[in-house]
Motif scaffolding. Sequence first.
Motif, mmCIF file in Angstrom:
data_model
loop_
_atom_site.group_PDB
_atom_site.id
_atom_site.type_symbol
_atom_site.label_atom_id
_atom_site.label_comp_id
_atom_site.label_asym_id
_atom_site.label_seq_id
_atom_site.Cartn_x
_atom_site.Cartn_y
_atom_site.Cartn_z
ATOM 1 N N ALA A 168 0.849 -1.191 0.000
ATOM 2 C CA ALA A 168 0.000 0.000 0.000
ATOM 3 C C ALA A 168 0.881 1.236 0.000
ATOM 4 O O ALA A 168 1.940 1.262 0.636
ATOM 5 N N GLY A 169 0.436 2.239 -0.729
ATOM 6 C CA GLY A 169 1.158 3.494 -0.774
ATOM 7 C C GLY A 169 0.659 4.378 -1.888
ATOM 8 O O GLY A 169 -0.244 3.982 -2.651
ATOM 9 N N PRO A 170 1.204 5.575 -2.023
ATOM 10 C CA PRO A 170 0.785 6.495 -3.074
ATOM 11 C C PRO A 170 0.995 5.882 -4.455
ATOM 12 O O PRO A 170 1.966 5.146 -4.688
ATOM 13 N N ARG A 171 0.124 6.224 -5.378
ATOM 14 C CA ARG A 171 0.126 5.583 -6.684
ATOM 15 C C ARG A 171 1.461 5.690 -7.403
ATOM 16 O O ARG A 171 1.962 4.706 -7.951
ATOM 17 N N GLY A 172 2.067 6.890 -7.398
ATOM 18 C CA GLY A 172 3.311 7.071 -8.129
ATOM 19 C C GLY A 172 4.423 6.167 -7.630
ATOM 20 O O GLY A 172 5.128 5.529 -8.421
ATOM 21 N N VAL A 173 4.595 6.095 -6.307
ATOM 22 C CA VAL A 173 5.631 5.243 -5.739
ATOM 23 C C VAL A 173 5.273 3.777 -5.942
ATOM 24 O O VAL A 173 6.137 2.951 -6.280
ATOM 25 N N PHE A 174 4.006 3.432 -5.768
ATOM 26 C CA PHE A 174 3.572 2.042 -5.963
ATOM 27 C C PHE A 174 3.900 1.568 -7.376
ATOM 28 O O PHE A 174 4.396 0.448 -7.576
ATOM 29 N N GLU A 175 3.633 2.397 -8.371
ATOM 30 C CA GLU A 175 3.882 1.998 -9.764
ATOM 31 C C GLU A 175 5.361 1.756 -10.030
ATOM 32 O O GLU A 175 5.731 0.809 -10.727
ATOM 33 N N ILE A 176 6.226 2.592 -9.461
ATOM 34 C CA ILE A 176 7.664 2.392 -9.632
ATOM 35 C C ILE A 176 8.096 1.077 -9.008
ATOM 36 O O ILE A 176 8.818 0.274 -9.615
ATOM 37 N N VAL A 177 7.656 0.827 -7.780
ATOM 38 C CA VAL A 177 8.059 -0.397 -7.074
ATOM 39 C C VAL A 177 7.512 -1.634 -7.780
ATOM 40 O O VAL A 177 8.228 -2.625 -7.955
ATOM 41 N N ALA A 178 6.260 -1.582 -8.199
ATOM 42 C CA ALA A 178 5.663 -2.726 -8.887
ATOM 43 C C ALA A 178 6.402 -3.025 -10.189
ATOM 44 O O ALA A 178 6.582 -4.194 -10.576
ATOM 45 N N ARG A 179 6.847 -1.971 -10.878
ATOM 46 C CA ARG A 179 7.519 -2.142 -12.172
ATOM 47 C C ARG A 179 8.949 -2.648 -12.010
ATOM 48 O O ARG A 179 9.426 -3.464 -12.807
#
Length: 280
Positions: A168-179
């Motif tokens: 869980a976290g802010p969308r921008g950081v989540f997308e970087i980590v997921a990628r």
Amino acid sequence: MSAPIATADLAGLAARLELVVREAGQRALADWRRGERTRARIDWKGNSPVTSADLAVDALIADAVAGLGRDGFGPLRYHSEERPEAWDGPQDGLTIVIDPIDGTRSFMEGRDDWCIALGVLAGSEPVIGLLHVPARAAMFAAHRGGGACYQGQPVMLVPEPPSPIRAAGPRGVFEIVARESGLAIQGMPNIAALAHRLVRPLSGDLDLALARPGAHDWDIVAAHCILEEAGGALLGPDGRPPLYTLRGDEHPALLAGSRGLLARMTPSLLTGSLSAAKRG
């Protein structure tokens, strides 16, 4: 830096501070309305709201900390989000680092994930962490060498959580980590109050918590201690823990979870993308 503080001394101080934080939680609840607008007065610091409840909690804790100093637990410095005059840098001894209400917007709007975050630094090292979520009657607590507790029971993070990793976290950081992490990651509902989000892996319904750039010392000192005592870590984009300047500075993006999980993730994240994550 002054001489190390004994674990027994930290345990005694942590127990007294937990009583203070619980009392502060009751004070905040007096102005909170589940699902409704707070009855507290609302003012603004730029784009950030501050309520009369924030200030009341801050005053209650500051008075209690002064009393603890007179009772032989001091000297105790006090560093609060609501007291810019105290943002004067690290010193020897113990500093209480407090966010009276983390997640003020949640508090204002009647949501229940706001919290009171109280950490203690010995010099610049987190040695006590107390994270109270009054509207959920939840308490996360730790002191150096004493382990971590959730709801009064000892708790340790799962060293290697199974896939997919719940994050869980802010969308921008989540997308970087997921990628870039190389792991299968499942998005979970975000928790608006940052300090609460960072310790949420201890409750068992989250494995990884993320923060965008912009956190301050008062947001993260308590969570940092709790995570470390539970077998976890709080790391920045460089794979290192935060440094605490006690000057009101902002931190980069952050990741919180078990040491095993973060060790698997950080090599692929040290590419500059997480460092470039936007504050907003």
